[in-house]
Write a protein that holds these residues in place. Structure first.
Motif, PDB file in Angstrom:
ATOM      1  N   SER A   1      40.871 -19.186 -16.956  1.00 14.52           N
ATOM      2  CA  SER A   1      40.983 -20.681 -16.576  1.00 14.52           C
ATOM      3  C   SER A   1      40.009 -21.315 -17.566  1.00 14.52           C
ATOM      4  CB  SER A   1      41.007 -21.045 -14.897  1.00 14.52           C
ATOM      5  OG  SER A   1      39.911 -20.457 -14.440  1.00 14.52           O
ATOM      6  N   ASP A   2      40.037 -22.413 -17.923  1.00 11.38           N
ATOM      7  CA  ASP A   2      39.043 -23.098 -18.670  1.00 11.38           C
ATOM      8  C   ASP A   2      38.359 -24.063 -17.773  1.00 11.38           C
ATOM      9  OD1 ASP A   2      37.564 -24.671 -20.538  1.00 11.38           O
ATOM     10  OD2 ASP A   2      39.222 -25.277 -21.845  1.00 11.38           O
ATOM     11  N   PRO A   3      36.828 -23.892 -17.321  1.00 13.16           N
ATOM     12  CA  PRO A   3      36.246 -24.494 -16.790  1.00 13.16           C
ATOM     13  C   PRO A   3      35.779 -25.806 -17.321  1.00 13.16           C
ATOM     14  CG  PRO A   3      34.888 -22.884 -17.802  1.00 13.16           C
ATOM     15  CD  PRO A   3      36.228 -22.507 -18.106  1.00 13.16           C
ATOM     16  N   PHE A   4      36.148 -26.180 -18.725  1.00 13.83           N
ATOM     17  CA  PHE A   4      36.045 -27.153 -19.469  1.00 13.83           C
ATOM     18  C   PHE A   4      37.093 -28.044 -19.646  1.00 13.83           C
ATOM     19  CE2 PHE A   4      32.806 -23.980 -20.902  1.00 13.83           C
ATOM     20  CZ  PHE A   4      31.392 -24.776 -20.460  1.00 13.83           C
ATOM     21  N   ALA A   5      38.289 -27.660 -18.621  1.00 10.22           N
ATOM     22  CA  ALA A   5      39.340 -28.443 -19.127  1.00 10.22           C
ATOM     23  C   ALA A   5      39.350 -30.002 -18.693  1.00 10.22           C
ATOM     24  CB  ALA A   5      40.645 -27.722 -18.180  1.00 10.22           C
ATOM     25  N   ASN A   6      38.377 -30.273 -17.734  1.00 12.48           N
ATOM     26  CA  ASN A   6      38.433 -31.656 -17.582  1.00 12.48           C
ATOM     27  C   ASN A   6      37.335 -32.710 -18.251  1.00 12.48           C
ATOM     28  OD1 ASN A   6      40.308 -31.606 -15.468  1.00 12.48           O
ATOM     29  ND2 ASN A   6      38.742 -30.602 -13.952  1.00 12.48           N
TER      30      ASN A   6
ATOM     31  N   LYS B   1      37.866 -30.499 -24.403  1.00 12.69           N
ATOM     32  CA  LYS B   1      39.432 -30.003 -23.946  1.00 12.69           C
ATOM     33  C   LYS B   1      40.130 -29.099 -25.047  1.00 12.69           C
ATOM     34  CE  LYS B   1      43.875 -32.290 -22.332  1.00 12.69           C
ATOM     35  NZ  LYS B   1      44.664 -33.542 -22.037  1.00 12.69           N
ATOM     36  N   ASN B   2      40.084 -29.898 -26.343  1.00 10.29           N
ATOM     37  CA  ASN B   2      40.872 -29.073 -27.608  1.00 10.29           C
ATOM     38  C   ASN B   2      39.769 -28.239 -28.294  1.00 10.29           C
ATOM     39  OD1 ASN B   2      43.282 -30.255 -26.600  1.00 10.29           O
ATOM     40  ND2 ASN B   2      42.691 -32.240 -27.676  1.00 10.29           N
ATOM     41  N   ALA B   3      38.577 -28.025 -27.938  1.00 14.04           N
ATOM     42  CA  ALA B   3      37.501 -27.389 -28.331  1.00 14.04           C
ATOM     43  C   ALA B   3      37.599 -25.829 -28.198  1.00 14.04           C
ATOM     44  CB  ALA B   3      36.159 -27.698 -28.166  1.00 14.04           C
ATOM     45  N   GLN B   4      37.638 -25.342 -29.662  1.00 18.03           N
ATOM     46  CA  GLN B   4      37.314 -23.551 -29.498  1.00 18.03           C
ATOM     47  C   GLN B   4      35.895 -23.017 -28.717  1.00 18.03           C
ATOM     48  OE1 GLN B   4      39.999 -21.759 -30.674  1.00 18.03           O
ATOM     49  NE2 GLN B   4      40.940 -23.764 -30.996  1.00 18.03           N
ATOM     50  N   TRP B   5      36.156 -21.867 -28.264  1.00 18.60           N
ATOM     51  CA  TRP B   5      35.061 -21.154 -27.412  1.00 18.60           C
ATOM     52  C   TRP B   5      34.026 -20.934 -28.654  1.00 18.60           C
ATOM     53  CZ3 TRP B   5      33.838 -20.704 -22.629  1.00 18.60           C
ATOM     54  CH2 TRP B   5      34.735 -20.636 -21.278  1.00 18.60           C
ATOM     55  N   GLY B   6      32.792 -21.243 -28.409  1.00 15.24           N
ATOM     56  CA  GLY B   6      31.596 -20.934 -29.315  1.00 15.24           C
ATOM     57  C   GLY B   6      31.476 -21.732 -30.357  1.00 15.24           C
TER      58      GLY B   6
ATOM     59  N   MET C   1      29.287 -27.544 -26.127  1.00 20.11           N
ATOM     60  CA  MET C   1      29.857 -26.176 -26.422  1.00 20.11           C
ATOM     61  C   MET C   1      30.670 -25.693 -25.340  1.00 20.11           C
ATOM     62  SD  MET C   1      27.295 -23.858 -28.739  1.00 20.11           S
ATOM     63  CE  MET C   1      28.156 -22.630 -28.648  1.00 20.11           C
ATOM     64  N   LYS C   2      31.592 -25.028 -25.594  1.00 22.47           N
ATOM     65  CA  LYS C   2      32.381 -24.090 -24.505  1.00 22.47           C
ATOM     66  C   LYS C   2      31.622 -22.793 -24.645  1.00 22.47           C
ATOM     67  CE  LYS C   2      37.064 -25.692 -24.254  1.00 22.47           C
ATOM     68  NZ  LYS C   2      38.619 -25.587 -24.326  1.00 22.47           N
ATOM     69  N   VAL C   3      30.841 -22.188 -23.579  1.00 25.47           N
ATOM     70  CA  VAL C   3      30.201 -21.168 -23.661  1.00 25.47           C
ATOM     71  C   VAL C   3      30.339 -20.289 -22.245  1.00 25.47           C
ATOM     72  CG1 VAL C   3      28.555 -21.632 -25.362  1.00 25.47           C
ATOM     73  CG2 VAL C   3      28.099 -22.180 -22.768  1.00 25.47           C
ATOM     74  N   GLY C   4      30.158 -19.046 -22.243  1.00 23.52           N
ATOM     75  CA  GLY C   4      30.231 -18.381 -21.191  1.00 23.52           C
ATOM     76  C   GLY C   4      28.683 -18.118 -21.003  1.00 23.52           C
ATOM     77  N   PHE C   5      28.152 -18.647 -19.711  1.00 26.20           N
ATOM     78  CA  PHE C   5      26.719 -18.543 -19.348  1.00 26.20           C
ATOM     79  C   PHE C   5      26.151 -16.975 -18.875  1.00 26.20           C
ATOM     80  CE2 PHE C   5      26.367 -22.642 -20.370  1.00 26.20           C
ATOM     81  CZ  PHE C   5      27.370 -23.718 -19.723  1.00 26.20           C
ATOM     82  N   ASP C   6      24.962 -16.793 -19.242  1.00 25.15           N
ATOM     83  CA  ASP C   6      24.450 -15.508 -18.879  1.00 25.15           C
ATOM     84  C   ASP C   6      24.004 -15.693 -17.375  1.00 25.15           C
ATOM     85  OD1 ASP C   6      24.538 -14.413 -21.475  1.00 25.15           O
ATOM     86  OD2 ASP C   6      22.933 -15.666 -22.125  1.00 25.15           O
ATOM     87  N   PRO C   7      23.855 -14.386 -16.728  1.00 26.82           N
ATOM     88  CA  PRO C   7      23.393 -14.428 -15.277  1.00 26.82           C
ATOM     89  C   PRO C   7      22.066 -14.971 -14.985  1.00 26.82           C
ATOM     90  CG  PRO C   7      23.320 -12.360 -16.165  1.00 26.82           C
ATOM     91  CD  PRO C   7      24.111 -13.211 -17.343  1.00 26.82           C
ATOM     92  N   ILE C   8      21.239 -14.771 -16.187  1.00 23.55           N
ATOM     93  CA  ILE C   8      19.642 -15.374 -16.007  1.00 23.55           C
ATOM     94  C   ILE C   8      19.270 -16.324 -17.220  1.00 23.55           C
ATOM     95  CG2 ILE C   8      18.924 -13.155 -14.876  1.00 23.55           C
ATOM     96  CD1 ILE C   8      17.575 -12.209 -17.516  1.00 23.55           C
TER      97      ILE C   8
END
Length: 249
Positions: free
Chosen positions: A91-96, A101-106, A118-125
């Motif tokens: 699921s896209d957490p940036f959908a709203n 909305k139409n951007a590519q990841w990264g 940016m659409k990114v997957g965040f790090d744990p720290i």
């Protein structure tokens, strides 16, 4: 008497023949040496001007140059390309977010004159200032740029900026411009030339912060690879601020 003259004539002829042979041998040797020199020069010139093939360029861009022994770096995690692919399937957490909305990841998306998302997957720290500083110098090294020197005055101000934008949101560098131009920031920080990169609520380790997020657009990447001599890094929660400087007062 005639025999004596004939003897000296023969001896002189032998001398001339020997001398001509000697000169010929020297010329041949010179020619061989010059030929080798021309070949060497040509090979060296080819090494300088030859352009890499597309496949060579792709390989080079994916690998880092050797780390110089003068730089002590922590263990750095490669940019998580697989993580980006996995994120697209979930699921896209940036959908709203209308900007993403139409951007590519990264890939960064410019949303204002100085702002990007940016659409990114965040790090744990979150990165530390020291880790970010080392990651920045390592990145500059791989791009053929000089190392930056840490400055405590710049770092103190960078922490103030990171704290402010984390609590109040991005001000599009307005606070930085105000401080520099109207509050004697140049004099306080001790440099004639200053620049800023900042991020709000981007939880990333140092390598990803520098090589992934800040490097994703020409403006921020050009700033962090700019002709600077010093830098200070401020980290507050999941916000970062880098103050670059040159021409010390």
């Amino acid at each position: 008497m005639l025999q004596k003259r004939f003897f000296w004539l023969i001896l002189f002829t032998i001398f001339l023949a020997s001398f001509a042979f000697f000169l010929s041998a020297i010329n041949e040797n010179k020619l061989a040496v010059q030929t080798l020199e021309r070949k060497a020069i040509k090979a060296f010139a080819n090494l300088i001007v030859r352009q890499p093939s597309q496949s060579q360029m792709a390989t080079s861009s994916a690998s880092l140059s050797p780390i110089p022994t003068s730089i002590t770096t922590p263990t750095l995690t490669p940019t998580p390309v697989k993580k980006l692919v996995a994120q697209t399937a979930s699921s896209d957490p940036f959908a709203n977010d209308p900007d993403l909305k139409n951007a590519q990841w990264g890939q960064s998306v410019q949303v204002s004159e100085t702002g990007y998302k940016m659409k990114v997957g965040f790090d744990p720290i979150m990165a530390t200032p020291e880790e970010t500083f080392k990651a920045l110098n390592l990145y500059r090294y791989t791009k053929g740029k000089s190392n930056l020197t840490w400055d405590d005055r710049l770092a103190k101000y960078a922490l103030e900026r990171a704290t402010y934008i984390c609590k109040n949101g991005s001000d599009a560098h307005a606070g930085f411009s105000e401080y520099v131009d109207k509050q004697e920031g140049y004099k306080t920080l001790g440099f004639y030339s200053l620049g800023e990169n900042m991020s709000t609520h981007m939880k990333l380790i140092g390598t990803h912060l520098i090589e992934w997020m800040y490097a994703s657009d020409p403006a921020h990447d050009g700033n962090q690879l700019g002709d600077w001599s010093h830098v200070g890094v401020g980290i507050y929660e999941d916000c970062s601020d880098l103050i670059f400087a040159n021409l010390m007062i």
